[in-house]
Design a protein around this motif. Structure first.
Motif, PDB file in Angstrom:
ATOM      1  N   LYS A  43      29.146  69.674  46.115  1.00  0.00           N
ATOM      2  CA  LYS A  43      30.197  70.099  45.198  1.00  0.00           C
ATOM      3  C   LYS A  43      30.864  68.893  44.555  1.00  0.00           C
ATOM      4  O   LYS A  43      30.951  67.835  45.172  1.00  0.00           O
ATOM      5  N   PRO A  44      31.340  69.024  43.330  1.00  0.00           N
ATOM      6  CA  PRO A  44      32.074  67.925  42.693  1.00  0.00           C
ATOM      7  C   PRO A  44      33.245  67.474  43.570  1.00  0.00           C
ATOM      8  O   PRO A  44      34.024  68.302  44.033  1.00  0.00           O
ATOM      9  N   GLY A  45      33.338  66.174  43.795  1.00  0.00           N
ATOM     10  CA  GLY A  45      34.426  65.632  44.599  1.00  0.00           C
ATOM     11  C   GLY A  45      34.174  65.624  46.090  1.00  0.00           C
ATOM     12  O   GLY A  45      34.967  65.067  46.860  1.00  0.00           O
ATOM     13  N   GLU A  46      33.064  66.233  46.524  1.00  0.00           N
ATOM     14  CA  GLU A  46      32.787  66.335  47.956  1.00  0.00           C
ATOM     15  C   GLU A  46      32.472  64.977  48.578  1.00  0.00           C
ATOM     16  O   GLU A  46      32.809  64.721  49.737  1.00  0.00           O
ATOM     17  N   LEU A  47      31.826  64.081  47.797  1.00  0.00           N
ATOM     18  CA  LEU A  47      31.457  62.767  48.315  1.00  0.00           C
ATOM     19  C   LEU A  47      32.403  61.707  47.740  1.00  0.00           C
ATOM     20  O   LEU A  47      32.353  61.410  46.545  1.00  0.00           O
ATOM     21  N   PRO A  48      33.250  61.117  48.561  1.00  0.00           N
ATOM     22  CA  PRO A  48      34.187  60.095  48.066  1.00  0.00           C
ATOM     23  C   PRO A  48      33.502  58.922  47.385  1.00  0.00           C
ATOM     24  O   PRO A  48      34.083  58.303  46.489  1.00  0.00           O
ATOM     25  N   ASN A  54      42.668  73.563  38.458  1.00  0.00           N
ATOM     26  CA  ASN A  54      44.088  73.739  38.761  1.00  0.00           C
ATOM     27  C   ASN A  54      44.346  74.094  40.221  1.00  0.00           C
ATOM     28  O   ASN A  54      45.492  74.160  40.645  1.00  0.00           O
ATOM     29  N   GLY A  55      43.289  74.339  40.952  1.00  0.00           N
ATOM     30  CA  GLY A  55      43.445  74.735  42.350  1.00  0.00           C
ATOM     31  C   GLY A  55      42.270  74.292  43.176  1.00  0.00           C
ATOM     32  O   GLY A  55      41.632  73.281  42.882  1.00  0.00           O
ATOM     33  N   ALA A  56      41.944  75.071  44.198  1.00  0.00           N
ATOM     34  CA  ALA A  56      40.869  74.703  45.114  1.00  0.00           C
ATOM     35  C   ALA A  56      39.498  74.823  44.461  1.00  0.00           C
ATOM     36  O   ALA A  56      38.573  74.083  44.802  1.00  0.00           O
ATOM     37  N   GLU A  57      39.362  75.754  43.522  1.00  0.00           N
ATOM     38  CA  GLU A  57      38.066  75.963  42.867  1.00  0.00           C
ATOM     39  C   GLU A  57      37.816  74.890  41.813  1.00  0.00           C
ATOM     40  O   GLU A  57      38.706  74.553  41.034  1.00  0.00           O
ATOM     41  N   ARG A  58      36.592  74.362  41.799  1.00  0.00           N
ATOM     42  CA  ARG A  58      36.231  73.400  40.756  1.00  0.00           C
ATOM     43  C   ARG A  58      36.218  74.099  39.401  1.00  0.00           C
ATOM     44  O   ARG A  58      35.846  75.273  39.296  1.00  0.00           O
ATOM     45  N   SER A  59      36.580  73.351  38.382  1.00  0.00           N
ATOM     46  CA  SER A  59      36.543  73.932  37.037  1.00  0.00           C
ATOM     47  C   SER A  59      35.101  73.993  36.548  1.00  0.00           C
ATOM     48  O   SER A  59      34.213  73.290  37.047  1.00  0.00           O
ATOM     49  N   LYS A  60      34.862  74.815  35.548  1.00  0.00           N
ATOM     50  CA  LYS A  60      33.522  74.925  34.969  1.00  0.00           C
ATOM     51  C   LYS A  60      33.083  73.598  34.353  1.00  0.00           C
ATOM     52  O   LYS A  60      31.905  73.228  34.416  1.00  0.00           O
TER      53      LYS A  60
END
Length: 205
Positions: free
Chosen positions: A44-49, A66-72
């Motif tokens: 997922k986007p952002g999962e790997l620092p 804007n929240g926990a869900e990644r944007s499109k």
């Protein structure tokens, strides 16, 4: 921000990131960055620092979740950049750059459909197999299914030295997350696929 403005931001961000890698003369640093991007495939986007700097530095705030869900937009950009890293694997990014911009004015397309159409012409003895693989990919129900199938296609493009416009791909991956837009994206891919085949045939006459 409307859809057209978002698309412009997505294309610009992808082009800037790939241009940065392409212009970097530190070969070992570029290879390491591409290797890290490949490790991000399927994540997922952002999962790997380790990918934060390349993916999140200067990321347009208008495209952020804007929240926990990644944007499109985050999903589209992340998927495009990690696929590029797979495409570039084993190649010198200075001499064998697997990103090629589309020239809209001259109608020189380098999107997914065009690239696979060129592949089908080069691998004419495997034309039917390539078409089947392409059809399966572009009829995937969602972005995750599509990106999984695209990995095999990208590996074939890499093996035949066929570049791809990843800024355009990122915008198409963005729209693919809207069910009502999927038919339009599929139509574009189909048009570009057969346009590339016809153009190749004319060159060979």
């Amino acid at each position: 921000m409307n859809g057209k403005e978002k698309i412009g931001k997505i294309r610009e961000f992808v082009e800037e990131k790939l241009s940065f890698l392409h212009s970097n003369r530190n070969e070992s640093a570029v290879r390491a960055e591409l290797a890290r991007l490949r490790r991000g495939i399927g994540k997922k986007p952002g999962e790997l620092p380790e990918l934060w700097e390349l993916l999140l530095d200067n990321f347009p705030t208008e495209l952020e979740s804007n929240g926990a869900e990644r944007s499109k937009a985050e999903w589209a950009i992340y998927t495009a950049l990690t696929l590029f890293a797979l495409h570039q694997q084993g190649k010198d990014i200075q001499r064998e750059y697997m990103f090629e911009s589309t020239n809209w004015e001259k109608k020189q397309y380098h999107g997914l459909g065009s690239a696979v159409g060129e592949l089908a012409k080069i691998q004419h003895d495997r034309n039917d197999a390539i078409k089947r693989r392409f059809y399966v990919a572009v009829t995937a129900a969602d972005l995750q299914g599509l990106s999984w199938h695209l990995r095999g296609i990208i590996q074939q493009l890499r093996g035949n030295d066929i570049p791809l416009d990843y800024s355009v791909l990122a915008t198409e991956l963005y729209w693919y997350q809207y069910p009502n837009k999927i038919p339009d994206i599929r139509l574009r891919w189909g048009q570009d696929f057969y346009r590339a085949i016809e153009a190749k045939e004319r060159q060979e006459e």
